[in-house]
Enzyme design. Structure first.
Site, PDB file in Angstrom:
ATOM      1  N   GLU A  53       0.826  -1.209   0.000  1.00 13.15           N
ATOM      2  CA  GLU A  53       0.000   0.000   0.000  1.00 13.15           C
ATOM      3  C   GLU A  53       0.870   1.272   0.000  1.00 13.15           C
ATOM      4  OE1 GLU A  53      -2.811  -0.438   3.274  1.00 13.15           O
ATOM      5  OE2 GLU A  53      -3.996  -1.839   2.074  1.00 13.15           O
ATOM      6  N   GLU A 109      -6.024  -8.335   0.221  1.00 15.38           N
ATOM      7  CA  GLU A 109      -6.493  -8.400   1.613  1.00 15.38           C
ATOM      8  C   GLU A 109      -7.968  -8.076   1.660  1.00 15.38           C
ATOM      9  OE1 GLU A 109      -4.407  -5.803   4.312  1.00 15.38           O
ATOM     10  OE2 GLU A 109      -2.456  -6.233   3.435  1.00 15.38           O
TER      11      GLU A 109
END
Ligand SMILES: *[C@@H]1O[C@H](CO)[C@@H](O)[C@H](O)[C@H]1NC(C)=O
Ligand SMILES: *[C@@H]1O[C@H](CO)[C@@H](O)[C@H](O)[C@H]1NC(C)=O
Ligand SMILES: *[C@@H]1O[C@H](CO)[C@@H](O)[C@H](O)[C@H]1NC(C)=O
Ligand SMILES: *[C@@H]1O[C@H](CO)[C@@H](O)[C@H](O)[C@H]1NC(C)=O
Length: 498
Positions: A122, A267
């Site tokens: 991220e 995720e």
């Protein structure tokens, strides 16, 4: 005509049989290592196999995990932490060394089935400001080049796990999706690069966090089977935020000319503690419906082919940063020790099996001494603060599993978590004589006073792994047979049509 039906019938039966025999054709999850007392890797690998996981994502190239995954039949995505990006971006030499030591080595010497490398994690998160914006793409390019140099260009794909905040929509409708303007050019370069190398885009989607971020978010809409009013977008009615979020990405990709770019969910999950919305009921509701979708091969309205979905996470990690919230240490579908938190059907009625062979510290707890009731409140408060800074008190907050304890039990909980984290060492249960050791379980359901895993005793304790590997090979044979029968059926059908 009769023969066609006969062949198709066998084809379908064989496929169905394969599914039933194995339970699930394959689940994927994240295996995080931020625990003070991590489960031994070989126990984790057996936990994965026993529950039908055939893909796992690691956040770092942990030697213990990568070795234990060797010859397990589990495919691995191995991560590179953000703090390594600058060095990997600075030259292909560093990337070659990284790939040699953390990928090639495990494939050649341990039989670990590494299929992808997650470069950074991220990196465009707004909290990072622009810290990784200039290094992420060169790091990706260098890792890819190093993989090709190592002869792994076909077998191992580089990707970047992205937060869903790299795209947005002004209308609130998925069809309005586009990439964040300041990232648009960079995203185009990254996606083009991934596509040229036969790779895929990885995206993390969190309905729980969408709900947390916005007090006016309709809670029901965070779940799959819900009573929320659907979001109507042209001819599509979105019944949950997960599909809407995913399709916002698909729209953004379509608009940029990458409508066929493969996407993987890196995720997704729901925590069980540390927040009023993070509880067993909600997590079970969300994760069971998610598993059902995975098992049924369900895609989104804009993209019918289902993506690979890595569930977050395998178990709770008591050493994660609590910056996002106390729930951050409670994402596991299993407890910290691989125990069952709540039952999930992992496909065709198959229930979860807990970790086996886990060794614990002694059956004892540290609690507030009954005779310490009238102590100086300042000393007590300081002791609790100290215990919580070093132990894990994320279950003590409002709306959490231990949020209803009285002051005495609350202190006991804090003392115990410190005592367990410190391996039950003698000096760790004193707190100015406020604390004593007990062998009577002080748990007050739903609040559990845990006993820590004994990481010392685990070393030689593991029997050889069960033979799930062989039965999964048998399953592949079954699928092959089914495919061949299917092809024969097809050939027969075509011939009879001519
Ligand atoms: C991977 O390889 C590099 C060598 O470039 C090494 O410095 C690094 O610590 C290794 N391990 C991990 C977990 O990345
Ligand atoms: C959700 O709904 C679908 C379809 O209505 C159903 O097949 C599935 O079992 C439900 N899942 C849960 C967890 O209730
Ligand atoms: C319990 O301990 C936590 C952590 O120190 C604290 O935030 C909370 O206020 C305490 N609750 C009670 C009832 O004492
Ligand atoms: C607990 O024991 C393990 C295994 O010996 C050790 O690695 C760890 O550092 C210990 N933790 C503490 C806080 O002493």
């Amino acid at each position: 005509m009769g023969q066609i039906h006969w062949f198709l019938f066998i084809f379908l039966c064989l496929l169905g049989h394969g599914e039933l025999a194995e339970g699930v054709s394959g689940l994927a999850c994240n295996w995080g290592l931020q625990s003070t007392h991590p489960l031994p890797p070989d126990i984790v690998v057996r936990l994965l196999k026993g529950n039908g996981f055939n893909k796992v994502k690691l956040f770092e190239a942990d030697p213990g995990a990568l070795k234990a995954l060797g010859k397990s039949g589990i495919q691995v995505m191995v991560g590179i932490p953000n703090d390594m990006l600058a060095s990997l971006a600075s030259g292909v030499g560093n990337a070659k060394a990284w790939v040699q030591q953390n990928v090639s080595n495990y494939i050649s010497n341990h039989g670990t089935d590494i299929r992808s490398v997650a470069v950074g994690n991220e990196p465009f998160l707004r909290d990072y400001k622009d810290r990784f914006v200039s290094t992420i793409f060169p790091a990706l390019q260098n890792i890819q080049a190093a993989l090709i140099k190592a002869g792994l260009g076909k077998q191992v794909k580089a990707t970047i796990p992205l937060n869903a905040d790299v795209y947005q929509t002004d209308s609130g409708l998925p069809s309005g999706g586009y990439f964040r303007p300041e990232l648009q050019n960079l995203m185009m370069n990254i996606i083009k690069f991934l596509q040229n190398n036969g790779g895929f885009l990885t995206i993390n989607i969190y309905p729980f966090l969408s709900m947390q971020a916005d007090p006016s978010f309709p809670k029901e809409y965070a779940f799959f089977n819900n009573t929320a009013k659907p979001l109507v977008d042209g001819s599509i009615a979105y019944t949950n935020v997960y599909d809407a979020n995913f399709d916002t990405l698909i729209s953004a990709l379509e608009k940029s000319g990458f409508g066929h770019m493969p996407v993987v969910i890196g995720e997704v999950g729901w925590p069980t503690d540390g927040d009023p919305s993070a509880n067993i009921d909600n997590a079970k509701r969300f994760n069971q419906a998610l598993l059902d979708r995975i098992v049924q091969g369900q895609g989104s309205p804009r993209r019918r082919t289902p993506p690979d979905v890595y569930i977050f996470s395998l178990f709770d990690e008591d050493h994660k940063s609590t910056l996002p919230g106390n729930f951050e240490r409670h994402w596991g579908i299993f407890k910290y020790d691989g125990g069952i938190k709540y039952p999930l059907d992992t496909g065709n009625g198959r229930t979860m099996v807990p970790a086996k062979g886990v060794k614990y510290l002694a059956r004892q707890w540290c609690v507030m001494s009954p005779s310490a009731g009238v102590s100086d409140p300042n000393t007590l408060a300081q002791s609790i603060t100290y215990a919580c800074e070093n132990g894990d008190c994320t279950s003590l907050g409002y709306g959490s599993s231990c949020g209803n304890l009285d002051a005495q039990s609350n202190a006991s909980y804090a003392f115990n978590t410190y005592f367990q984290t410190m391996n039950q060492s003698k000096g760790a249960c004193n707190f100015n004589n406020l604390a004593v050791i007990t062998t009577v379980d002080p748990s007050k359901p739903p609040c559990r006073f845990e006993i820590m895993i004994d990481t010392r005793k685990q070393k030689k304790a593991s029997p050889p792994p069960p033979t799930v590997y062989r039965s999964s090979a048998a399953k592949i044979d079954g699928v092959f047979a089914a495919l061949i029968m299917g092809i024969m059926g097809l050939v027969y059908m075509l011939r009879s049509l001519i």
